[in-house]
Design an enzyme around this catalytic site. Structure first.
Site, PDB file in Angstrom:
ATOM      1  N   CYS A 176      39.134  28.691  37.223  1.00  0.00           N
ATOM      2  CA  CYS A 176      37.748  29.129  37.388  1.00  0.00           C
ATOM      3  C   CYS A 176      36.778  27.966  37.184  1.00  0.00           C
ATOM      4  O   CYS A 176      35.700  27.934  37.782  1.00  0.00           O
ATOM      5  CB  CYS A 176      37.429  30.270  36.433  1.00  0.00           C
ATOM      6  SG  CYS A 176      37.788  29.908  34.696  1.00  0.00           S
ATOM      7  N   HIS A 451      36.074  31.918  30.196  1.00  0.00           N
ATOM      8  CA  HIS A 451      36.045  32.097  31.655  1.00  0.00           C
ATOM      9  C   HIS A 451      34.727  31.538  32.193  1.00  0.00           C
ATOM     10  O   HIS A 451      33.662  31.715  31.586  1.00  0.00           O
ATOM     11  CB  HIS A 451      36.176  33.580  32.014  1.00  0.00           C
ATOM     12  CG  HIS A 451      36.170  33.832  33.494  1.00  0.00           C
ATOM     13  ND1 HIS A 451      37.129  33.333  34.343  1.00  0.00           N
ATOM     14  CD2 HIS A 451      35.299  34.544  34.274  1.00  0.00           C
ATOM     15  CE1 HIS A 451      36.864  33.724  35.587  1.00  0.00           C
ATOM     16  NE2 HIS A 451      35.766  34.458  35.559  1.00  0.00           N
TER      17      HIS A 451
END
Length: 499
Positions: A176, A451
């Site tokens: 990510c 994340h």
């Protein structure tokens, strides 16, 4: 040669065989693009406004011998007073800095292909007389190209809800961090224009397998194609692993570290293809030092992201100042850990340029040990300013993330943080230092389990959230209230320099 770009006043006054055409050509040769040293001296002496002596945007009236500046309205005032509207002759003037023709009846600049050809020819001869081999050429579409555009007019329409350029990226396993940086670079306007318009030719033996510039050119083509399925960036990840070994593997990496590595590799590969490359082992800091030692690099990475710090070291004994200039690609800002209250980007920048007392050091001028003050300011601003908040702390055994909220604006004025303070009344000067937010990278979670997501501005005022393969539209209020790890700002007005 009459064209669709010619107004009736232009064709009347400067059409083929008209007396004004010869006068226009004489102005081009003598004052706009002079060839001889004598003519260049004459241009420097005569090219000024007859009323205020300004040398900015001076126009020459084509109906009489009068020079007036456009910015203060003196050329417009002269034409209205000396040549009232409704006369038999068209009221035209020539910009002596560019050769463009201004029509005072239309209140706009007007163009004609035959005049552009004349202008290009005079400019080419003037540059050749100076020994300049490469110079900017106006692009004039061919008849064939115009015919293609005429047959495909539907392709020229861009609606406000156009989604071209929006595409998700498949997460290949803790990637990510890479997805967010790719989205940020793909939505950088200047990079987009460069990679979509300027073909890249790599000198490597297998460019598709080894050249990151070729890979990014392919990324831009994929994003701006008709396909809207999530893209699998496997080759991008592979090239980063090959050239940046510290980022290899499926562990979560720092998005800021990936950004710096990607810019450094793009810079190296551009340099390699131009025949002046540096070894692949160069670090970002060493690469920037090399740029400072040699002539400035003109690759797209440096043109977009490179700025300059000015560091002033002042001796409090003799008031002498030692000055150094250092290049940068990003601006890393410390977090104020002494308060849990919300902070602002402006306050962080004020702390960044605040004078710092260094204690007693030996002065190079008075050769005595004196107290000194160091101050860091911005000497040259980049086209894209990337701000990095140091949210991750790694001190001894204390590894933590600082989640303090940072308030940041959509429009940012960098004037107060410059080395040379601008005149606050000069709106044009301030406009050149204003930035607009176009991307925000956020990190959620902790250091061990986090994340990355990002917000990108698309079609001027529409914001989208990019969460790996998922793309969703969001209000700007959600963007401005997000935590903020990396902020990308683009200059509102671009500065063009002759190279």
């Amino acid at each position: 040669m009459a064209t669709a770009y010619t107004c009736e006043h232009l064709s009347t006054q400067l059409g083929p065989g008209s007396p004004g055409r010869g006068q226009y050509e004489m102005l081009l040769k003598r004052l706009v693009y002079p060839r001889s040293p004598v003519e260049r001296v004459l241009k420097s002496q005569k090219q000024k406004c007859a009323q205020c002596d300004s040398t900015a945007r001076v126009h020459a009236c084509l109906l009489c011998v009068h020079f007036g500046c456009y910015g203060n309205g003196h050329i417009q005032g002269h034409v209205d007073a000396a040549h009232p509207a409704g006369g038999s002759q068209a009221r035209l003037s020539v910009d002596l800095s560019s050769g463009q023709v201004y029509c005072h009846d239309c209140s706009d600049y007007r163009y004609d292909l035959s005049l552009l050809q004349m202008l290009r020819q005079c400019r080419r001869r003037a540059f050749k007389s100076l020994g300049v081999p490469n110079f900017f050429e106006d692009w004039i579409p061919s008849e064939e190209f115009l015919a293609v555009l005429a047959k495909n007019r539907l392709n020229l329409r861009v609606s406000t809800n156009q989604l071209l350029g929006l595409r998700g990226l498949v997460n290949l396993g803790n990637t990510c961090f890479m997805s967010c940086i790719v989205q940020a670079l793909v939505h950088t306007p200047v990079l987009r224009d460069f990679f979509l318009l300027d073909p890249h030719s790599s000198l490597r033996e297998h460019p598709a397998l080894s050249c990151l510039v070729c890979e990014f050119a392919r990324l831009f083509r994929e994003f701006y194609s008709d396909c809207d399925n999530p893209f699998v960036p496997s080759s991008t990840l592979h090239l980063i692993w090959v050239h940046a070994h510290h980022l290899a593997g499926y562990e979560q990496q720092d998005a800021h570290e990936f950004l710096m590595a990607a810019l450094n590799l793009l810079h190296q590969h551009f340099q390699a293809d131009s025949g002046s490359g540096e070894p692949n082992g160069c670090t970002v800091g060493h690469q920037l030092q090399l740029q400072q030692q040699r002539s400035p690099c003109r690759c797209i990475v440096d043109q977009v992201f490179s700025g300059e710090f000015q560091s002033d070291l002042k001796c409090l004994g003799c008031d002498s100042v030692s000055r150094t200039i250092d290049p940068f690609w990003d601006i890393s800002l410390d977090m104020n850990t002494l308060t849990s209250e919300s902070q602002t980007l402006g306050c962080s920048l004020e702390r960044y340029i605040a004078p710092e007392h260094l204690g007693k050091i030996r002065c190079f001028r008075c050769q005595t040990v004196q107290d000194s003050i160091k101050q860091l300011t911005f000497r040259k601003l980049p086209v894209v300013a990337c701000f990095h908040f140091k949210r991750f702390q790694h001190a001894c055994l204390n590894h933590r993330k600082i989640s303090t909220h940072i308030s940041f604006p959509e429009l940012l004025d960098m004037t107060p943080f410059m080395s040379s303070k601008a005149n606050h009344d000069d709106s044009l000067e301030r406009l050149g230092k204003q930035y607009r937010l176009f991307c925000v990278v956020n990190h959620s979670g902790s250091l061990s389990a986090g994340h990355y997501t990002c917000y990108v501005r698309h079609n001027c005022n529409t914001w989208y959230k990019c969460d790996d393969h998922q793309i969703s539209d969001v209000p700007v209020s959600e963007v401005l209230t997000s935590e903020g790890y990396l902020l990308f700002y683009h200059k509102v007005v671009l500065d063009y320099h002759v190279t």
